[in-house]
Design a protein around this motif. Sequence first.
Motif, PDB file in Angstrom:
ATOM      1  N   VAL A 168       9.278 -20.617 -19.798  1.00 53.46           N
ATOM      2  CA  VAL A 168       8.423 -21.587 -18.542  1.00 53.46           C
ATOM      3  C   VAL A 168       8.931 -22.918 -18.664  1.00 53.46           C
ATOM      4  N   THR A 204       5.198 -30.535  -8.855  1.00 54.70           N
ATOM      5  CA  THR A 204       4.418 -29.790  -9.827  1.00 54.70           C
ATOM      6  C   THR A 204       5.259 -28.399 -10.078  1.00 54.70           C
ATOM      7  N   TRP A 224       3.971 -25.483 -10.494  1.00 52.66           N
ATOM      8  CA  TRP A 224       3.224 -24.267  -9.804  1.00 52.66           C
ATOM      9  C   TRP A 224       2.698 -24.655  -8.428  1.00 52.66           C
ATOM     10  N   SER A 225       3.283 -25.663  -7.830  1.00 54.89           N
ATOM     11  CA  SER A 225       2.849 -25.767  -6.382  1.00 54.89           C
ATOM     12  C   SER A 225       3.337 -25.014  -5.337  1.00 54.89           C
ATOM     13  N   PHE A 241       3.453 -21.972  -5.999  1.00 51.82           N
ATOM     14  CA  PHE A 241       2.601 -20.556  -5.792  1.00 51.82           C
ATOM     15  C   PHE A 241       1.215 -20.640  -5.117  1.00 51.82           C
ATOM     16  N   SER A 245      -1.542 -15.999  -9.117  1.00 56.32           N
ATOM     17  CA  SER A 245      -2.306 -16.736 -10.018  1.00 56.32           C
ATOM     18  C   SER A 245      -2.261 -16.632 -11.501  1.00 56.32           C
ATOM     19  N   PRO A 272       1.045 -18.640 -13.360  1.00 57.00           N
ATOM     20  CA  PRO A 272       0.811 -20.098 -13.765  1.00 57.00           C
ATOM     21  C   PRO A 272       0.044 -20.085 -15.110  1.00 57.00           C
ATOM     22  N   HIS A 273      -1.056 -19.282 -14.975  1.00 58.06           N
ATOM     23  CA  HIS A 273      -2.132 -19.288 -15.963  1.00 58.06           C
ATOM     24  C   HIS A 273      -1.230 -18.776 -17.494  1.00 58.06           C
ATOM     25  N   THR A 322       1.028 -21.393 -18.621  1.00 61.64           N
ATOM     26  CA  THR A 322       0.197 -22.811 -19.130  1.00 61.64           C
ATOM     27  C   THR A 322      -0.278 -22.444 -20.485  1.00 61.64           C
TER      28      THR A 322
END
Length: 175
Positions: A104, A117, A119-120, A122, A138, A141-142, A145
């Motif tokens: 990541v 950023t 994840w922008s 996505f 969705s 990114p989860h 993170t």
Amino acid sequence: MDIRGAVDAAVPTNIIAAKAAEVRANLVNWQSYLQSQMISSEDCEFIKKFEVATSEEKQVILTNEGHQCAKTFLNLMAHISKEQTVQYILTLIDDTLQENHQRVNIFFDYAKKTKNTAWSYFLPMLNRQDLFTVHMASIIPHKATFPPFPQKQAINVIMSPFHFFQIKDNHPTTN
């Protein structure tokens, strides 16, 4: 392992896993995207090399070309609209992060260098009609993170897209 265990290991256990397996089976003709000038030769060469690499080879590639990996994945997401290809890119990103959660960092490092950023890229995917694409956009990114979690906490992964949508829906955008 008996035959039943071997079959269970090879058969996806849910709809998302089954769809991801189907997406992985449909290789993309990157050369056609290059010929139509939808992607750069640099991105084409990288993705063709990366998608056929073994896990060990991918680790070497990412160690040496992590910046290029993030750049290529994000460029492909931004410049290709064909749903099947977008699904393939998202699945490839997810597989890459599943193999090693520390990967990541290539996205965070790239985002830092580009003053963006991580994840922008996505967020626009959340407005697509295809539910698999929306789910992958969705959930990646989860997963990136939060570190891997025990199976008993899997409900958190199921809930996370709803939280992501809530953030997206409640965040004003400029037109």
